[in-house]
Motif scaffolding. Structure first.
Motif, PDB file in Angstrom:
ATOM      1  N   ASN A 131       0.803  -1.216   0.000  1.00 59.09           N
ATOM      2  CA  ASN A 131       0.000   0.000   0.000  1.00 59.09           C
ATOM      3  C   ASN A 131       0.838   1.270   0.000  1.00 59.09           C
ATOM      4  OD1 ASN A 131      -2.598  -1.278   0.061  1.00 59.09           O
ATOM      5  ND2 ASN A 131      -2.252  -1.779   2.207  1.00 59.09           N
ATOM      6  N   ASP A 132       2.069   1.198   0.504  1.00 58.26           N
ATOM      7  CA  ASP A 132       2.933   2.381   0.525  1.00 58.26           C
ATOM      8  C   ASP A 132       3.738   2.552  -0.761  1.00 58.26           C
ATOM      9  OD1 ASP A 132       4.774   0.354   0.725  1.00 58.26           O
ATOM     10  OD2 ASP A 132       5.621   0.976   2.642  1.00 58.26           O
ATOM     11  N   GLY A 133       3.467   1.716  -1.765  1.00 62.99           N
ATOM     12  CA  GLY A 133       4.147   1.834  -3.047  1.00 62.99           C
ATOM     13  C   GLY A 133       5.385   0.984  -3.188  1.00 62.99           C
ATOM     14  N   ALA A 134       5.777   0.266  -2.140  1.00 60.39           N
ATOM     15  CA  ALA A 134       6.926  -0.627  -2.235  1.00 60.39           C
ATOM     16  C   ALA A 134       6.598  -1.782  -3.183  1.00 60.39           C
ATOM     17  CB  ALA A 134       7.315  -1.154  -0.869  1.00 60.39           C
ATOM     18  N   ILE A 135       7.549  -2.095  -4.060  1.00 59.61           N
ATOM     19  CA  ILE A 135       7.367  -3.134  -5.072  1.00 59.61           C
ATOM     20  C   ILE A 135       8.180  -4.364  -4.697  1.00 59.61           C
ATOM     21  CG2 ILE A 135       7.705  -3.746  -7.502  1.00 59.61           C
ATOM     22  CD1 ILE A 135       7.553  -0.742  -8.147  1.00 59.61           C
ATOM     23  N   VAL A 136       7.560  -5.545  -4.789  1.00 57.98           N
ATOM     24  CA  VAL A 136       8.289  -6.800  -4.667  1.00 57.98           C
ATOM     25  C   VAL A 136       8.119  -7.570  -5.968  1.00 57.98           C
ATOM     26  CG1 VAL A 136       8.395  -7.149  -2.173  1.00 57.98           C
ATOM     27  CG2 VAL A 136       6.296  -7.718  -3.390  1.00 57.98           C
ATOM     28  N   ALA A 137       9.202  -8.195  -6.405  1.00 58.89           N
ATOM     29  CA  ALA A 137       9.170  -8.954  -7.657  1.00 58.89           C
ATOM     30  C   ALA A 137       9.954 -10.241  -7.491  1.00 58.89           C
ATOM     31  CB  ALA A 137       9.763  -8.124  -8.798  1.00 58.89           C
ATOM     32  N   THR A 138       9.533 -11.266  -8.189  1.00 62.39           N
ATOM     33  CA  THR A 138      10.230 -12.550  -8.134  1.00 62.39           C
ATOM     34  C   THR A 138      11.162 -12.699  -9.332  1.00 62.39           C
ATOM     35  OG1 THR A 138       8.420 -13.659  -9.302  1.00 62.39           O
ATOM     36  CG2 THR A 138       8.382 -13.722  -6.888  1.00 62.39           C
ATOM     37  N   VAL A 139      12.263 -13.380  -9.082  1.00 59.36           N
ATOM     38  CA  VAL A 139      13.169 -13.829 -10.139  1.00 59.36           C
ATOM     39  C   VAL A 139      13.157 -15.346 -10.069  1.00 59.36           C
ATOM     40  CG1 VAL A 139      15.517 -13.796 -11.036  1.00 59.36           C
ATOM     41  CG2 VAL A 139      14.584 -11.765  -9.900  1.00 59.36           C
ATOM     42  N   LEU A 140      12.767 -15.999 -11.147  1.00 59.61           N
ATOM     43  CA  LEU A 140      12.579 -17.446 -11.103  1.00 59.61           C
ATOM     44  C   LEU A 140      13.892 -18.218 -11.218  1.00 59.61           C
ATOM     45  CD1 LEU A 140       9.635 -19.364 -12.625  1.00 59.61           C
ATOM     46  CD2 LEU A 140      11.932 -20.245 -12.940  1.00 59.61           C
ATOM     47  N   VAL A 141      14.731 -17.813 -12.164  1.00 65.24           N
ATOM     48  CA  VAL A 141      15.999 -18.519 -12.389  1.00 65.24           C
ATOM     49  C   VAL A 141      17.122 -17.490 -12.479  1.00 65.24           C
ATOM     50  CG1 VAL A 141      17.287 -20.080 -13.880  1.00 65.24           C
ATOM     51  CG2 VAL A 141      14.833 -20.394 -13.604  1.00 65.24           C
ATOM     52  N   LEU A 142      17.977 -17.459 -11.480  1.00 64.29           N
ATOM     53  CA  LEU A 142      19.127 -16.560 -11.469  1.00 64.29           C
ATOM     54  C   LEU A 142      20.224 -17.084 -12.392  1.00 64.29           C
ATOM     55  CD1 LEU A 142      19.215 -15.959  -7.619  1.00 64.29           C
ATOM     56  CD2 LEU A 142      18.804 -14.179  -9.332  1.00 64.29           C
ATOM     57  N   PRO A 143      21.119 -16.208 -12.848  1.00 63.91           N
ATOM     58  CA  PRO A 143      22.239 -16.669 -13.672  1.00 63.91           C
ATOM     59  C   PRO A 143      23.011 -17.797 -12.980  1.00 63.91           C
ATOM     60  CG  PRO A 143      22.131 -14.282 -13.673  1.00 63.91           C
ATOM     61  CD  PRO A 143      21.128 -14.743 -12.653  1.00 63.91           C
ATOM     62  N   GLY A 144      23.359 -18.817 -13.749  1.00 60.53           N
ATOM     63  CA  GLY A 144      24.069 -19.965 -13.198  1.00 60.53           C
ATOM     64  C   GLY A 144      23.155 -21.087 -12.754  1.00 60.53           C
ATOM     65  N   LYS A 145      21.856 -20.809 -12.675  1.00 59.93           N
ATOM     66  CA  LYS A 145      20.870 -21.828 -12.310  1.00 59.93           C
ATOM     67  C   LYS A 145      20.153 -22.301 -13.567  1.00 59.93           C
ATOM     68  CE  LYS A 145      21.699 -20.990  -7.929  1.00 59.93           C
ATOM     69  NZ  LYS A 145      22.375 -21.970  -7.036  1.00 59.93           N
ATOM     70  N   THR A 146      19.487 -23.455 -13.468  1.00 59.89           N
ATOM     71  CA  THR A 146      18.792 -24.017 -14.625  1.00 59.89           C
ATOM     72  C   THR A 146      17.378 -24.443 -14.245  1.00 59.89           C
ATOM     73  OG1 THR A 146      19.424 -26.322 -14.208  1.00 59.89           O
ATOM     74  CG2 THR A 146      20.999 -24.947 -15.432  1.00 59.89           C
ATOM     75  N   PHE A 147      16.570 -24.701 -15.262  1.00 56.89           N
ATOM     76  CA  PHE A 147      15.225 -25.197 -15.013  1.00 56.89           C
ATOM     77  C   PHE A 147      15.265 -26.622 -14.464  1.00 56.89           C
ATOM     78  CE2 PHE A 147      14.623 -22.091 -18.540  1.00 56.89           C
ATOM     79  CZ  PHE A 147      14.085 -21.110 -17.729  1.00 56.89           C
ATOM     80  N   GLN A 148      16.307 -27.353 -14.797  1.00 57.31           N
ATOM     81  CA  GLN A 148      16.475 -28.678 -14.201  1.00 57.31           C
ATOM     82  C   GLN A 148      16.667 -28.552 -12.684  1.00 57.31           C
ATOM     83  OE1 GLN A 148      17.759 -27.783 -17.158  1.00 57.31           O
ATOM     84  NE2 GLN A 148      16.611 -29.240 -18.422  1.00 57.31           N
ATOM     85  N   ASP A 149      17.326 -27.485 -12.242  1.00 55.61           N
ATOM     86  CA  ASP A 149      17.456 -27.225 -10.804  1.00 55.61           C
ATOM     87  C   ASP A 149      16.084 -26.993 -10.176  1.00 55.61           C
ATOM     88  OD1 ASP A 149      20.261 -27.390 -10.754  1.00 55.61           O
ATOM     89  OD2 ASP A 149      20.492 -25.273 -11.287  1.00 55.61           O
ATOM     90  N   VAL A 150      15.225 -26.256 -10.886  1.00 51.97           N
ATOM     91  CA  VAL A 150      13.869 -26.011 -10.378  1.00 51.97           C
ATOM     92  C   VAL A 150      13.152 -27.325 -10.138  1.00 51.97           C
ATOM     93  CG1 VAL A 150      11.603 -25.042 -10.917  1.00 51.97           C
ATOM     94  CG2 VAL A 150      13.660 -23.762 -11.502  1.00 51.97           C
ATOM     95  N   TRP A 151      13.141 -28.196 -11.159  1.00 51.58           N
ATOM     96  CA  TRP A 151      12.418 -29.464 -11.050  1.00 51.58           C
ATOM     97  C   TRP A 151      13.049 -30.387 -10.012  1.00 51.58           C
ATOM     98  CZ3 TRP A 151      12.894 -29.223 -16.964  1.00 51.58           C
ATOM     99  CH2 TRP A 151      11.888 -28.406 -17.483  1.00 51.58           C
ATOM    100  N   ALA A 152      14.348 -30.224  -9.744  1.00 57.21           N
ATOM    101  CA  ALA A 152      15.029 -31.050  -8.744  1.00 57.21           C
ATOM    102  C   ALA A 152      14.835 -30.506  -7.329  1.00 57.21           C
ATOM    103  CB  ALA A 152      16.519 -31.135  -9.068  1.00 57.21           C
ATOM    104  N   GLY A 153      14.154 -29.363  -7.201  1.00 62.09           N
ATOM    105  CA  GLY A 153      13.901 -28.804  -5.875  1.00 62.09           C
ATOM    106  C   GLY A 153      15.051 -28.003  -5.309  1.00 62.09           C
TER     107      GLY A 153
END
Length: 354
Positions: free
Chosen positions: A170-192
């Motif tokens: 409500n005060d205008g602060a923004i939060v955003a997600t980053v799903l995969v940072l550099p050096g990470k992979t989607f295989q890492d996502v599926w592996a938990g």
């Protein structure tokens, strides 16, 4: 393409789909799998409802697609922000570090968030990957016969990271997600394994800061609580929606455990949070995805509602494979219908909410 490397799984697939594929799909807009469609949109990954109206806003996760205004009564869609419909009015006081207006021809708009500004007006926030990695901000005037959007500013993402979803306190602060940072992979996502994080920008600050402790396997959808004390993050890899304290986000407070799907976007509906996604273990697609392109295979979808206090999960709806539609990412009930977005086809879907 270097900046594309840290896109979320959903962005990678949608941008990877050729324009020819989208055009080919647009010729067949008849109902299938119990769903009706509004076609002609390009990867409408996220949806937000303009409160107390019939209007939905859809993002466009393909270059130049822009923002779309959906009339849920007439079952039509038109451009809200895009080439030829792109008003700008830079608010340099609020967004002093923004380098300039968003080019509508380059815009690749992804996650959305809508917050009240004043009577009949809202601030609309959109994650963008076209021309720059940023959170773009629009003034939405809903006081007339139909809403109109004007670009007013942006906040650049840190390190060229790609934001997946965005939410605003409500005060205008923004939060955003980053799903995969550099050096990470989607295989890492599926592996938990942890691949992403949440970043925060507060009005008056020059840049986003990383919220240490919010690392998850595939940080996706995000929402804030009405009292600004908490925020909620979807984790694809864990199939969870995780609650954090804004005052101390160093560790999770609690979580809701889902079963068949990794939650995508999060939306408040009354006092519960709706989340939607695709069923991963689909035999017709060879089981769970093993590589990013596997997510393009048409899969069934599920919508769950989560009580943010107890994290109890209630199923709202589900549906079978409904090719060519697939890629369910957001679910919002409007006027007796359940509306569904898609991250990789040319349409939004709707059906009666039983």
């Amino acid at each position: 393409m270097k900046r594309m490397a840290c896109f979320s799984l959903l962005v990678l697939v949608a941008i990877g789909a050729s324009a020819a594929t989208i055009v080919a799909q647009s010729g067949a807009c008849s109902p299938t799998g119990g769903l009706n469609f509004i076609c002609g949109l390009q990867a409408p990954e996220d949806l937000v409802l303009v409160p107390n109206t019939r209007w939905l806003i859809a993002s466009g996760m393909s270059a130049g697609s822009g923002l779309h205004l959906i009339d849920t009564q007439a079952k039509t869609a038109r451009t809200l922000f895009g080439a030829g419909v792109a008003g700008t009015r830079a608010d340099k006081a609020k967004f002093a570090t923004c380098p300039g207006p968003l080019d509508p021809k380059q815009a690749i708009l992804h996650g959305l968030s809508l917050r009240p500004a004043q009577a009949g007006r809202y601030n609309l926030y959109a994650t963008n990957h076209g021309g720059r990695e940023s959170i773009e901000v629009f003034d939405l005037d809903a006081s007339g016969a139909a809403p109109a959007a004007t670009w007013i500013g942006c906040v650049l993402m840190p390190n060229g990271w790609a934001a997946n979803s965005v939410a605003v306190f409500n005060d205008g602060a923004i939060v955003a997600t980053v799903l995969v940072l550099p050096g990470k992979t989607f295989q890492d996502v599926w592996a938990g394994r942890n691949t992403g994080v949440v970043v925060m920008w507060t009005p008056g600050s020059k840049e986003f800061r990383t919220l240490t402790g919010t690392e998850l396997p595939g940080n996706n959808g995000i929402e804030t609580s009405a009292d600004d004390r908490e925020f909620y993050v979807a984790s694809i890899g864990l199939k969870r929606v995780v609650a954090y304290s804004r005052a101390n986000p160093s560790k999770p407070l609690r979580f809701a455990q889902l079963k068949e799907f990794g939650p995508d976007n999060l939306r408040w509906v009354g006092d519960r949070i709706y989340t939607a996604g695709i069923i991963e273990d689909e035999p017709a697609c060879g089981g769970p995805p093993k590589k990013p392109e596997d997510i393009q295979c048409p899969r069934p979808w599920v919508v769950d509602a989560i009580d943010p206090k107890t994290m109890a999960v209630t199923e709202i709806a589900r549906g079978p494979r409904a090719a060519p539609y697939t890629g369910t990412a957001t679910a919002i009930p409007v006027g007796g219908n359940l509306w569904l977005s898609s991250f990789n086809v040319d349409r939004v879907a709707y059906r009666a909410l039983k």
